[in-house]
Structure formats: structure tokens, C-alpha cells
Design a protein around this motif. Structure first.
Motif, mmCIF file in Angstrom:
data_model
loop_
_atom_site.group_PDB
_atom_site.id
_atom_site.type_symbol
_atom_site.label_atom_id
_atom_site.label_comp_id
_atom_site.label_asym_id
_atom_site.label_seq_id
_atom_site.Cartn_x
_atom_site.Cartn_y
_atom_site.Cartn_z
ATOM 1 N N LEU A 1 0.825 -1.206 0.000
ATOM 2 C CA LEU A 1 0.000 0.000 0.000
ATOM 3 C C LEU A 1 0.863 1.261 0.000
ATOM 4 O O LEU A 1 0.585 2.225 -0.730
ATOM 5 N N ARG A 2 1.898 1.267 0.803
ATOM 6 C CA ARG A 2 2.770 2.449 0.851
ATOM 7 C C ARG A 2 3.474 2.666 -0.490
ATOM 8 O O ARG A 2 3.638 3.806 -0.933
ATOM 9 N N ARG B 22 3.265 6.403 -5.483
ATOM 10 C CA ARG B 22 3.458 6.587 -6.924
ATOM 11 C C ARG B 22 2.756 7.861 -7.402
ATOM 12 O O ARG B 22 1.661 8.186 -6.929
ATOM 13 N N PRO B 23 3.348 8.587 -8.343
ATOM 14 C CA PRO B 23 2.726 9.804 -8.878
ATOM 15 C C PRO B 23 1.356 9.503 -9.469
ATOM 16 O O PRO B 23 1.164 8.503 -10.159
ATOM 17 N N VAL C 90 4.494 -3.905 -7.944
ATOM 18 C CA VAL C 90 3.375 -3.035 -7.590
ATOM 19 C C VAL C 90 3.536 -1.681 -8.271
ATOM 20 O O VAL C 90 2.588 -1.130 -8.844
ATOM 21 N N ALA C 91 4.742 -1.128 -8.214
ATOM 22 C CA ALA C 91 4.988 0.182 -8.818
ATOM 23 C C ALA C 91 4.691 0.179 -10.315
ATOM 24 O O ALA C 91 4.070 1.115 -10.841
ATOM 25 N N ASP C 92 5.113 -0.870 -11.002
ATOM 26 C CA ASP C 92 4.869 -0.961 -12.449
ATOM 27 C C ASP C 92 3.368 -1.020 -12.742
ATOM 28 O O ASP C 92 2.870 -0.352 -13.658
ATOM 29 N N ALA D 283 -1.636 1.855 -14.582
ATOM 30 C CA ALA D 283 -3.024 2.265 -14.364
ATOM 31 C C ALA D 283 -3.148 3.786 -14.370
ATOM 32 O O ALA D 283 -4.085 4.337 -14.979
ATOM 33 N N VAL D 284 -2.232 4.467 -13.716
ATOM 34 C CA VAL D 284 -2.250 5.932 -13.706
ATOM 35 C C VAL D 284 -2.119 6.463 -15.128
ATOM 36 O O VAL D 284 -2.757 7.464 -15.500
#
Length: 290
Positions: free
Chosen positions: A71-72, A77-78, A279-281, A286-287
Motif C-alpha cells: 500500500l505504501r 506513486r505519482p 506493484v509500482a509498475d 493504471a495511472v
């Protein structure tokens, strides 16, 4: 990795630190992100309903430290400007300083435990409108599964209507997640057709004594244009189960975001426990759709 000992020390010896952190949290200037103009919310309220599966792992969300780390990462992430969770998770994130400038949505009815005989009678067992307002959060979310064959539906309908009214009185978002549901071989299954979602959305839009603060949280189904034409309320697209076809899921979200009613994404397991990659990728991709 987070410092579990420090977190536990605070919970044992300084439980009042949770409300102190809530009062000190920097609230967002708007519900939508100033860059992409949409809501991008990470959902993490599944564990409180006993729903711990992600992909092929039935207990993927059972490790709380791992979940908080994920979650963190996602919240850092931007373009991610919100989170949805139950008190236990949101309070950990508050103590970890992860909720500044984020849209925080408290999950309200978690009493319809997954796999139980009373799943449709989804009691409000977590946040209420007062606690959401007291904590300075931006809104509350409720799940509404309408089963024509289960009398427990009417209890949930009434409770959701009361919650919409109470949140609006405090000028807080009421996020309603509606489905038409049926029991199949003893398990509750949501009917993911255009006709079912149209009916669910129209019922949900009429809950409470005002719809001024109501948003809908809906899945992608065939003929989404028809579904979204059934309401003038703002809608957010939910992620659902982790899919082996990640490309297909992203393509569906992207197409839904082109509809004028759709104002963002509320994605949980698909981004926190992606079938492949980090997770970051997954979050960044999605963003990028927004």
C-alpha cells in the motif's frame, strides 16, 4: 520494510496517537488529482470481509506487514491520490504518515462476510458517518448486493440509504458499489451483464434523501455505454479479481474511462498483487490510463 515494533508500541501505549495523526493529516485540496483530473484510489478493504484471495493465492492478503508495504508503495506513486480501507488499515497508514494529501475513503459495511449464509445482509460494522467526519476523511464506501431471492437485501438497502443521507449531511462522499447478485451452488455471484448493472445503478442512485454527494463504484461489463447512460452520478471503475490477462483488464479500464460519467479508478488486488511485475509498475500503468 516498515518498523512493526514501533507501530505496535504506539498501538499498545499511545492509542490516542491515531486520532492525533488524523487531525494532523494534510487534507487534499480536491477529490481529483490536479494533473490528470481524475480519482485514482487504491482499495484495501477486502480483508475485513474475510476475502483474502488474490489470483491463485487464497491467503495473499493475510500478511498485514506485506500488505502495508504494498500500500505504501502504491500510495507513493505519482498520480495516486486516494485510498479505501477499513479502520485497522487506514489507522496503520495514518501512523506511518502515508495519508497526507490523499483522498481517504472509509469502508463502512463489512458484515457480509465472504462465503457465509448471511453474506447479503451486509451490516455496517466498520466506519459510520460520524467517525468518518471526525477523522477528517473525505468519504465512506458501502457495498450493496441486491439478491431478489434473499430477504437480507432489504436490511442492507435501508442501511445504505441511511448512510448516504448521513454522509451527505456532513458533506462527505458516499461511494456506493452496487450489484445484482444470486446464490449459485451456495456462493454469492454477481451478475455482470449490462441489464443487471443498469438496474443496480438506478437503485443505488436513488438511495438517501439526496444524491448530491453520491458516487458509484462499478465493474466493467459488456455494453458499458448503456450502463453509464443510466445515471448522471459520477462513477469510478473497480478492478475486481486479479486477472491472468492483465493487458485485457487495462484495455477494459481504458475504454471505460472514455465515457463522460467515469471519473477514475478504484483498484485493489489487481495493482497490489499483480500477476506479473512489481506493484509500482502495475500502478504506474493504471495511472497512465488517466
Amino acid at each position: 520494510m516498515l518498523n512493526v515494533a514501533e507501530l505496535l508500541e504506539t498501538r499498545v501505549h499511545r492509542p490516542d496517537a491515531i486520532m492525533t495523526a488524523a487531525k494532523a493529516r494534510r487534507r487534499p485540496a480536491s477529490l481529483v488529482d490536479r494533473e490528470h483530473g481524475k480519482l485514482m484510489i487504491i482499495a484495501a478493504d477486502h480483508p475485513a470481509r474475510g476475502a483474502l484471495r488474490a489470483g491463485g493465492d487464497p491467503l495473499a492478503m493475510a500478511n498485514r506487514v506485506d500488505l502495508l508495504d504494498r500500500l505504501r508503495t502504491a500510495l507513493g506513486r505519482p498520480g495516486v491520490n486516494g485510498v479505501l480501507g477499513t479502520p485497522d488499515i487506514l489507522e496503520d497508514l495514518l501512523l506511518l504518515g502515508a495519508l497526507d494529501d490523499k483522498v481517504v475513503i472509509g469502508s463502512m459495511n463489512r458484515g457480509g462476510l465472504a462465503g457465509t449464509s448471511f453474506e447479503i445482509d451486509d451490516r455496517f460494522t466498520a466506519y459510520d458517518a460520524d467517525s468518518i467526519a471526525d477523522a477528517g476523511f473525505e468519504g465512506g464506501k458501502m457495498l450493496l448486493r441486491i439478491d431478489p431471492a434473499d430477504a437480507g437485501t432489504v436490511t442492507t438497502l435501508q442501511a445504505c440509504g441511511n448512510a448516504v443521507t448521513a454522509l451527505a449531511a456532513r458533506q462527505r462522499m458516499a461511494m456506493v458499489e452496487p450489484f445484482i447478485s444470486h446464490r449459485v451452488d451456495g456462493r454469492v455471484r454477481n451478475e455482470l451483464t449490462a441489464e443487471a448493472m443498469i438496474r443496480a445503478c438506478t437503485v443505488s442512485a436513488g438511495l438517501g434523501n439526496t444524491s448530491a454527494y453520491t458516487w458509484l463504484k462499478v465493474p466493467v461489463v459488456p455494453e458499458m455505454e448503456r450502463v453509464m447512460a443510466a445515471t448522471t452520478l459520477p462513477a469510478l471503475i473497480l478492478g475486481g479479481e486479479v486477472s491472468d490477462d492483465a493487458d485485457g483488464a487495462y484495455a477494459q479500464w481504458s475504454k471505460a474511462l472514455d465515457l463522460p460519467t467515469v471519473h477514475g479508478l478504484v483498484i485493489g488486488r489487481s495493482l497490489l498483487y499483480p500477476a506479473s511485475g512489481t506493484v509500482a509498475d502495475a500502478v504506474d500503468r493504471a495511472v497512465g490510463l488517466l
